[in-house]
Design a protein around this motif. Structure first.
Motif, PDB file in Angstrom:
ATOM      1  N   PRO A   1     -15.896 -20.554  -8.272  1.00 34.77           N
ATOM      2  CA  PRO A   1     -14.774 -21.666  -8.559  1.00 34.77           C
ATOM      3  C   PRO A   1     -14.940 -22.309  -7.409  1.00 34.77           C
ATOM      4  O   PRO A   1     -14.256 -23.677  -7.331  1.00 34.77           O
ATOM      5  N   LEU A   2     -15.217 -22.069  -6.121  1.00 35.00           N
ATOM      6  CA  LEU A   2     -14.928 -22.909  -4.785  1.00 35.00           C
ATOM      7  C   LEU A   2     -16.121 -23.745  -4.737  1.00 35.00           C
ATOM      8  O   LEU A   2     -16.073 -25.050  -4.394  1.00 35.00           O
ATOM      9  N   PHE A   3     -17.503 -23.277  -4.736  1.00 32.69           N
ATOM     10  CA  PHE A   3     -18.589 -24.108  -4.449  1.00 32.69           C
ATOM     11  C   PHE A   3     -19.394 -24.380  -5.641  1.00 32.69           C
ATOM     12  O   PHE A   3     -20.189 -25.231  -5.515  1.00 32.69           O
ATOM     13  N   GLY A   4     -19.182 -23.813  -6.963  1.00 39.64           N
ATOM     14  CA  GLY A   4     -20.129 -24.466  -7.948  1.00 39.64           C
ATOM     15  C   GLY A   4     -21.114 -23.350  -8.181  1.00 39.64           C
ATOM     16  O   GLY A   4     -21.710 -22.782  -7.318  1.00 39.64           O
ATOM     17  N   THR A   5     -21.557 -23.175  -9.424  1.00 42.68           N
ATOM     18  CA  THR A   5     -22.773 -22.327  -9.770  1.00 42.68           C
ATOM     19  C   THR A   5     -23.860 -22.851  -8.956  1.00 42.68           C
ATOM     20  O   THR A   5     -24.798 -21.894  -8.455  1.00 42.68           O
ATOM     21  N   THR A   6     -24.391 -24.003  -8.913  1.00 40.00           N
ATOM     22  CA  THR A   6     -25.538 -24.484  -8.534  1.00 40.00           C
ATOM     23  C   THR A   6     -25.606 -23.994  -6.918  1.00 40.00           C
ATOM     24  O   THR A   6     -26.836 -23.506  -6.422  1.00 40.00           O
ATOM     25  N   ALA A   7     -24.673 -24.314  -6.059  1.00 34.05           N
ATOM     26  CA  ALA A   7     -24.572 -23.913  -4.878  1.00 34.05           C
ATOM     27  C   ALA A   7     -24.713 -22.682  -4.609  1.00 34.05           C
ATOM     28  O   ALA A   7     -25.465 -22.171  -3.632  1.00 34.05           O
TER      29      ALA A   7
ATOM     30  N   LEU B   1     -13.618 -18.967   7.250  1.00 34.64           N
ATOM     31  CA  LEU B   1     -13.292 -19.498   5.823  1.00 34.64           C
ATOM     32  C   LEU B   1     -14.153 -18.443   4.950  1.00 34.64           C
ATOM     33  O   LEU B   1     -13.388 -18.047   3.842  1.00 34.64           O
TER      34      LEU B   1
ATOM     35  N   LEU C   1     -23.495 -18.885   4.290  1.00 30.03           N
ATOM     36  CA  LEU C   1     -22.340 -19.436   3.880  1.00 30.03           C
ATOM     37  C   LEU C   1     -21.487 -19.596   5.325  1.00 30.03           C
ATOM     38  O   LEU C   1     -20.916 -20.697   5.573  1.00 30.03           O
TER      39      LEU C   1
ATOM     40  N   LEU D   1     -13.065 -14.628   2.268  1.00 25.38           N
ATOM     41  CA  LEU D   1     -13.505 -14.586   0.752  1.00 25.38           C
ATOM     42  C   LEU D   1     -13.969 -13.390   0.540  1.00 25.38           C
ATOM     43  O   LEU D   1     -14.054 -12.743  -0.689  1.00 25.38           O
TER      44      LEU D   1
END
Lengths: 491, 143
Positions: free
Chosen positions: B47-53, B122, B114, B126
């Protein structure tokens, strides 16, 4: 009698110093705003500043990233700014990535994802970054078009009591005819352009429902503190004017005081014009030192020499500016040259004046200031200088400006600019040739509200500063720089 | 604070073993725990970075870990089926300890990447939130 109660619009601070002035007091709460500009113009940074300045437990923020800058990169770079507060991230500030939904080119899915996340988080601040990347073109296949998307999103967000920002990659030319922009309560454009070797960044509040924004383009700069704004308009000069008691004050040069009719009036602007090397800066340093000696703090805004060099030159005259600065009686303003905007310069000087309660300011020199400006700002030079002088002198600050004169010797112009109307007193320094030597004389061209000497008097720049001598009464044709001796003597 | 790779690796390995629920897990239990941690991490990050990333980082993590544990290329998904562990349980030639170390390396490199991009301050909260662990990784020399 009207018993109706008008709704009060609360305004949220932008988190950007001075931008609130441009917006007309801040961003109206629950407003739906568009921040548009080309990539790299500072939209994301501006939005982050607002978010970190306002996000609290009672006012949580939700930041959607779509197909623009990847979140990973965005967070990496935004962390470098001083306003970025890690303690708020994943706490009162949440990020959500809509990359997957946007890749489907189905705005309905994007909207559903936004709504779902908003229902989950119940934010009071929502930012969608960025907007143009949502545009799939014409929705001929029956999927939701971008206009419908924005309209629905706006309605949802308004009903959820959220202050909302859509960031869009639009050039200014695309904005005016686009119906999307009529829906927004607020529209802020951010533009950037390279002007020769300078980067010029500006913002404009094209629309701000409920506010009275300042019109026109305003300079911004992006530094490690994020976006900084420098509103173009200072307060109207009439509003700034205070009652300044007419009081003669010394320039620090006895002979010049005498020629000026006893000194200059507090709150005056004195222009010292002269060719290179004629002692303009010396006069400026003496002026500021005289003030400090009398307990009047000063600001020296220098635009030609570097600070160390300027301090050294003053020390050679027996004036320890460094010591004055240490004692809090002087602030030297040296703004990074060659890409300045006038507004940025004005605020730097005004801030220094406010910090130490300055009563005297020197601008040395305005020729250097103009040279330091980015080309795009040169056309505003006179107007901006007028505003600066008006703001400072109106508050009772006395300013001495120096300007280099480069005209031919037989041409009696004072400055390369029509700036003489901006100042109250004008002192002109000149060279002349005599007996195989280059010598100097000065004369007072004008003073405000008092009589002055019309003499041309020689002067010398000594180790103790400028020493004004006697009237050159035995010479004629001084203005030509090659005078003749009266009584029939040869040149 | 900058975490060294060894301490991050130890943190992940502890989390991996803890996720099995037993002190001495077998291959199947390790495979299952790897899947669990990997999937939870993805769910936290997507949700934070997107599936692709998230996929790209995972593929890179597998690639880097494979340089140290070459057998990973045969049993860990290259990203087409992230976190799939079907083949892990079937590898009997590997010591349990080596298997745990290799799997921990994949997740540790994923977290390390990450960290390099957006910072431990950050990322680590998580990870702790995703895995439900309170303990944070310790740097070298810390008790």
């Amino acid at each position: 009698m009207n018993d109706s109660q008008n709704v009060t619009i609360n305004r949220l601070p932008s988190g950007v110093p001075k931008l609130d002035d441009i917006l007309g007091g801040g961003w109206p709460e629950y407003s739906f705003n568009l921040i548009v500009g080309e990539p790299g113009s500072g939209k994301t940074t501006l939005a982050h500043q607002f978010m970190f300045a306002n996000a609290t437990a009672e006012r949580p923020a939700l930041y959607f990233t779509v197909l623009g800058e990847p979140t990973l990169k965005m967070l990496r770079y935004q962390q470098q700014f001083t306003f970025f507060d890690m303690a708020k991230v994943n706490n009162v500030v949440q990020f959500a990535n809509l990359n997957d939904e946007a890749l489907t080119n189905d705005l309905g899915k994007v909207l559903q994802a936004i709504i779902a996340k908003i229902q989950e988080v119940s934010p009071r601040i929502v930012i969608v970054d960025s907007f143009r990347t949502l545009l799939p073109g014409v929705s001929a296949d029956g999927t939701m078009g971008v206009q419908e998307f924005v309209q629905r999103l706006a309605m949802h967000l308004t009903s959820w009591q959220a202050t909302t920002f859509l960031l869009g990659e639009y050039a200014e030319a695309q904005i005016r005819d686009n119906p999307l922009f009529t829906m927004a309560d607020g529209l802020l454009t951010m533009n950037q352009r390279v002007s020769r070797n300078s980067m010029v960044r500006q913002v404009q509040a094209l629309k701000m429902r409920g506010n009275a924004p300042q019109p026109g383009l305003h300079t911004i700069r992006i530094s490690d503190r994020g976006v900084q704004a420098f509103p173009r308009m200072l307060k109207p000069i009439e509003e700034i004017q205070t009652d300044v008691t007419p009081e003669l004050i010394s320039t620090g040069i006895a002979g010049l005081d005498e020629m000026l009719g006893g000194g200059t009036l507090r709150g005056n602007g004195i222009l010292v014009a002269g060719p290179v090397g004629s002692g303009k800066s010396t006069m400026a340093v003496q002026f500021i030192a005289e003030g400090v000696a009398r307990g009047e703090p000063g600001v020296a805004a220098i635009f030609e020499e570097t600070v160390p060099k300027y301090l050294d030159q003053a020390k050679a005259l027996g004036v320890d500016l460094e010591d004055m600065a240490r004692r809090g009686l002087l602030e030297v303003v040296y703004v990074r040259p060659l890409d300045l905007s006038m507004d940025e310069t004005l605020y730097a000087i005004q801030a220094a004046v406010d910090r130490i309660g300055a009563r005297r300011v020197i601008l040395d020199s305005i020729s250097g200031l103009e040279a330091a400006l980015a080309p795009a700002f040169k056309e505003d030079f006179l107007e901006s200088l007028y505003r600066l002088l008006g703001a400072l002198t109106g508050a009772g600050v006395t300013i001495l400006l120096t300007v280099e004169v480069t005209e031919p010797y037989n041409d009696m112009r004072f400055t390369p600019h029509p700036i003489s109307f901006l100042t109250h007193d004008i002192v002109l320094q000149r060279y002349y040739e005599f007996e195989g030597e280059l010598r100097t004389f000065l004369t007072v061209i004008k003073t405000r509200a008092r009589s002055h000497s019309h003499q041309m008097r020689k002067y010398e720049v000594t180790g103790n500063g400028i020493v004004v001598g006697e009237r050159l009464s035995d010479l004629t044709g001084l203005i030509t720089a090659v005078p003749e001796i009266r009584n029939g003597r040869d040149k | 604070m900058t975490l060294s790779a060894p301490s991050l690796r130890r943190f992940v390995r502890r989390a991996l073993v803890d996720a099995t629920g037993v002190a001495s897990p077998d291959r199947a239990q390790l495979a299952s725990a790897f899947d669990l941690l990997c999937e939870r991490l993805r769910q936290q990050l997507q949700p934070l970075f997107g599936t692709t990333a998230v996929n790209a980082l995972y593929v890179r993590a597998v690639h880097v870990a494979t340089e140290e544990f070459s057998w990973l290329s045969e049993i860990v998904s290259n990203g087409q089926e992230p976190c799939a562990s079907d083949r892990i349980a079937s590898v009997e030639a590997l010591e349990i300890d080596a298997l745990a170390e290799g799997l921990a390396a994949v997740l540790a490199h994923n977290i390390g990447l990450l960290n390099a991009f957006v910072g431990e301050d950050l990322v680590l909260p998580l990870v702790q939130q995703a895995w439900g662990v309170i303990e944070a990784p310790r740097t070298e020399g810390e008790p």
